[in-house]
Design a protein around this motif. Structure first.
Motif, PDB file in Angstrom:
ATOM      1  N   GLY A  65       3.270  -8.815  14.996  1.00  0.00           N
ATOM      2  CA  GLY A  65       4.309  -7.876  14.627  1.00  0.00           C
ATOM      3  C   GLY A  65       3.917  -6.884  13.542  1.00  0.00           C
ATOM      4  O   GLY A  65       4.671  -5.955  13.258  1.00  0.00           O
ATOM      5  N   PHE A  66       2.736  -7.063  12.931  1.00  0.00           N
ATOM      6  CA  PHE A  66       2.349  -6.143  11.860  1.00  0.00           C
ATOM      7  C   PHE A  66       2.283  -4.701  12.367  1.00  0.00           C
ATOM      8  O   PHE A  66       2.630  -3.767  11.649  1.00  0.00           O
ATOM      9  CB  PHE A  66       1.012  -6.540  11.216  1.00  0.00           C
ATOM     10  N   HIS A  67       1.872  -4.544  13.616  1.00  0.00           N
ATOM     11  CA  HIS A  67       1.743  -3.189  14.179  1.00  0.00           C
ATOM     12  C   HIS A  67       3.076  -2.437  14.219  1.00  0.00           C
ATOM     13  O   HIS A  67       3.094  -1.222  14.331  1.00  0.00           O
ATOM     14  CB  HIS A  67       1.126  -3.254  15.578  1.00  0.00           C
ATOM     15  N   LYS A  68       4.185  -3.156  14.093  1.00  0.00           N
ATOM     16  CA  LYS A  68       5.503  -2.525  14.116  1.00  0.00           C
ATOM     17  C   LYS A  68       5.977  -2.095  12.728  1.00  0.00           C
ATOM     18  O   LYS A  68       7.050  -1.524  12.599  1.00  0.00           O
ATOM     19  CB  LYS A  68       6.542  -3.480  14.706  1.00  0.00           C
ATOM     20  N   CYS A  69       5.190  -2.393  11.704  1.00  0.00           N
ATOM     21  CA  CYS A  69       5.630  -2.038  10.358  1.00  0.00           C
ATOM     22  C   CYS A  69       5.020  -0.707   9.922  1.00  0.00           C
ATOM     23  O   CYS A  69       4.095  -0.194  10.550  1.00  0.00           O
ATOM     24  CB  CYS A  69       5.302  -3.154   9.364  1.00  0.00           C
ATOM     25  N   ASP A  70       5.555  -0.162   8.861  1.00  0.00           N
ATOM     26  CA  ASP A  70       5.038   1.059   8.242  1.00  0.00           C
ATOM     27  C   ASP A  70       3.867   0.627   7.361  1.00  0.00           C
ATOM     28  O   ASP A  70       4.057   0.185   6.233  1.00  0.00           O
ATOM     29  CB  ASP A  70       6.151   1.716   7.425  1.00  0.00           C
ATOM     30  N   ALA A  71       2.659   0.734   7.895  1.00  0.00           N
ATOM     31  CA  ALA A  71       1.469   0.226   7.204  1.00  0.00           C
ATOM     32  C   ALA A  71       1.234   0.937   5.873  1.00  0.00           C
ATOM     33  O   ALA A  71       0.789   0.314   4.910  1.00  0.00           O
ATOM     34  CB  ALA A  71       0.244   0.341   8.102  1.00  0.00           C
ATOM     35  N   ALA A  72       1.542   2.219   5.812  1.00  0.00           N
ATOM     36  CA  ALA A  72       1.353   2.953   4.553  1.00  0.00           C
ATOM     37  C   ALA A  72       2.294   2.426   3.470  1.00  0.00           C
ATOM     38  O   ALA A  72       1.899   2.278   2.304  1.00  0.00           O
ATOM     39  CB  ALA A  72       1.569   4.448   4.769  1.00  0.00           C
ATOM     40  N   HIS A  73       3.532   2.115   3.859  1.00  0.00           N
ATOM     41  CA  HIS A  73       4.486   1.571   2.888  1.00  0.00           C
ATOM     42  C   HIS A  73       4.068   0.163   2.473  1.00  0.00           C
ATOM     43  O   HIS A  73       4.157  -0.196   1.290  1.00  0.00           O
ATOM     44  CB  HIS A  73       5.896   1.590   3.474  1.00  0.00           C
ATOM     45  N   TYR A  74       3.613  -0.624   3.424  1.00  0.00           N
ATOM     46  CA  TYR A  74       3.091  -1.962   3.125  1.00  0.00           C
ATOM     47  C   TYR A  74       1.964  -1.861   2.097  1.00  0.00           C
ATOM     48  O   TYR A  74       1.958  -2.577   1.103  1.00  0.00           O
ATOM     49  CB  TYR A  74       2.591  -2.634   4.414  1.00  0.00           C
ATOM     50  N   ASP A  75       0.995  -0.961   2.347  1.00  0.00           N
ATOM     51  CA  ASP A  75      -0.135  -0.783   1.423  1.00  0.00           C
ATOM     52  C   ASP A  75       0.351  -0.416   0.027  1.00  0.00           C
ATOM     53  O   ASP A  75      -0.116  -0.965  -0.968  1.00  0.00           O
ATOM     54  CB  ASP A  75      -1.077   0.317   1.919  1.00  0.00           C
ATOM     55  N   ALA A  76       1.286   0.536  -0.026  1.00  0.00           N
ATOM     56  CA  ALA A  76       1.807   0.976  -1.324  1.00  0.00           C
ATOM     57  C   ALA A  76       2.460  -0.186  -2.064  1.00  0.00           C
ATOM     58  O   ALA A  76       2.238  -0.367  -3.272  1.00  0.00           O
ATOM     59  CB  ALA A  76       2.798   2.120  -1.133  1.00  0.00           C
ATOM     60  N   LEU A  77       3.258  -0.976  -1.360  1.00  0.00           N
ATOM     61  CA  LEU A  77       3.952  -2.099  -2.000  1.00  0.00           C
ATOM     62  C   LEU A  77       2.982  -3.168  -2.487  1.00  0.00           C
ATOM     63  O   LEU A  77       3.046  -3.600  -3.645  1.00  0.00           O
ATOM     64  CB  LEU A  77       4.973  -2.716  -1.048  1.00  0.00           C
ATOM     65  N   VAL A  78       2.094  -3.607  -1.609  1.00  0.00           N
ATOM     66  CA  VAL A  78       1.194  -4.701  -1.980  1.00  0.00           C
ATOM     67  C   VAL A  78       0.261  -4.273  -3.108  1.00  0.00           C
ATOM     68  O   VAL A  78       0.196  -4.926  -4.156  1.00  0.00           O
ATOM     69  CB  VAL A  78       0.384  -5.202  -0.759  1.00  0.00           C
ATOM     70  N   HIS A  79      -0.443  -3.195  -2.893  1.00  0.00           N
ATOM     71  CA  HIS A  79      -1.420  -2.772  -3.901  1.00  0.00           C
ATOM     72  C   HIS A  79      -0.731  -2.288  -5.169  1.00  0.00           C
ATOM     73  O   HIS A  79      -1.198  -2.554  -6.275  1.00  0.00           O
ATOM     74  CB  HIS A  79      -2.367  -1.729  -3.308  1.00  0.00           C
ATOM     75  N   GLY A  80       0.393  -1.588  -5.014  1.00  0.00           N
ATOM     76  CA  GLY A  80       1.133  -1.110  -6.179  1.00  0.00           C
ATOM     77  C   GLY A  80       1.680  -2.244  -7.020  1.00  0.00           C
ATOM     78  O   GLY A  80       1.571  -2.228  -8.254  1.00  0.00           O
ATOM     79  N   CYS A  81       2.293  -3.238  -6.381  1.00  0.00           N
ATOM     80  CA  CYS A  81       2.858  -4.372  -7.134  1.00  0.00           C
ATOM     81  C   CYS A  81       1.761  -5.172  -7.833  1.00  0.00           C
ATOM     82  O   CYS A  81       1.935  -5.603  -8.979  1.00  0.00           O
ATOM     83  CB  CYS A  81       3.674  -5.277  -6.213  1.00  0.00           C
ATOM     84  N   ILE A  82       0.633  -5.357  -7.166  1.00  0.00           N
ATOM     85  CA  ILE A  82      -0.459  -6.114  -7.784  1.00  0.00           C
ATOM     86  C   ILE A  82      -1.053  -5.332  -8.955  1.00  0.00           C
ATOM     87  O   ILE A  82      -1.256  -5.880 -10.037  1.00  0.00           O
ATOM     88  CB  ILE A  82      -1.529  -6.491  -6.736  1.00  0.00           C
ATOM     89  N   GLU A  83      -1.312  -4.049  -8.740  1.00  0.00           N
ATOM     90  CA  GLU A  83      -1.904  -3.224  -9.802  1.00  0.00           C
ATOM     91  C   GLU A  83      -0.956  -3.038 -10.981  1.00  0.00           C
ATOM     92  O   GLU A  83      -1.403  -2.925 -12.122  1.00  0.00           O
ATOM     93  CB  GLU A  83      -2.305  -1.852  -9.241  1.00  0.00           C
TER      94      GLU A  83
END
Length: 184
Positions: A65-83
């Protein structure tokens, strides 16, 4: 001895877009909602499992199901929250009635996601940010964890989205005032 008469209560009506347990059906979720779910799962692996970001990211992208998500938003959230975890915690901590370490990991991550979006996803209305974080807490967290997430983000929103929150409150007050005038 039990009464043999059947219950007079009408059957529960199914709410559209929800499963029988009240969780939103996958088909009704937007790509952004899905990206938040995958981000929450990835951040959970980071916080609880202590896994490195690259392996978490690779694992998450291979999930069904990952292909159905907004990958750019996912990247921003994961990397942004960690950083920005220290900055996000600095915003969240004063709004808590306990230490950060006493939060459940899910509540903590939902607050990270909400605070991050309030700060950086300005294309997402603040009420949507709040609702999505609360829905994540309802779906993945403890029984009343969503209420705690709501309270903390509700306290953060006016400081992080001042103009937007004030405009919404002014519009609400204007509407409430019109309703009050018609009641006389």
């Amino acid at each position: 001895m039990q009464d043999a008469t059947p219950s007079k209560r009408p059957p529960r009506q199914q709410r559209k877009g929800l499963t029988s347990t009240g969780v939103r059906k996958a088909a009704s979720k937007s790509a952004r909602s899905r990206s938040r779910e995958f981000a929450l799962q990835a951040l959970y692996q980071y916080v609880v499992g202590g896994n490195d970001v690259a392996s978490i990211d690779q694992f998450t992208r291979e999930l069904i199901g990952f292909h159905k998500c907004d990958a750019a938003h996912y990247d921003a959230l994961v990397h942004g929250c960690i950083e920005q975890q220290a900055d996000l915690d600095a915003l969240i901590a004063p709004k808590l009635d306990r230490n950060l370490g006493e939060l459940s990991p899910i509540e903590h991550i939902c607050m990270w996601i909400g605070a991050y979006e309030l700060l950086h996803a300005l294309d997402v209305p603040w009420r949507v940010v709040m609702n999505e974080a609360i829905e994540l807490a309802k779906e993945f967290g403890g029984t009343d964890g969503h209420k705690y997430v709501n309270g903390v983000l509700d306290a953060l929103a006016p400081a992080l989205r001042t103009a937007e929150v004030q405009a919404d409150l002014a519009a609400k007050n204007k509407t409430d005032h019109k309703v009050d005038n018609t009641a006389d």
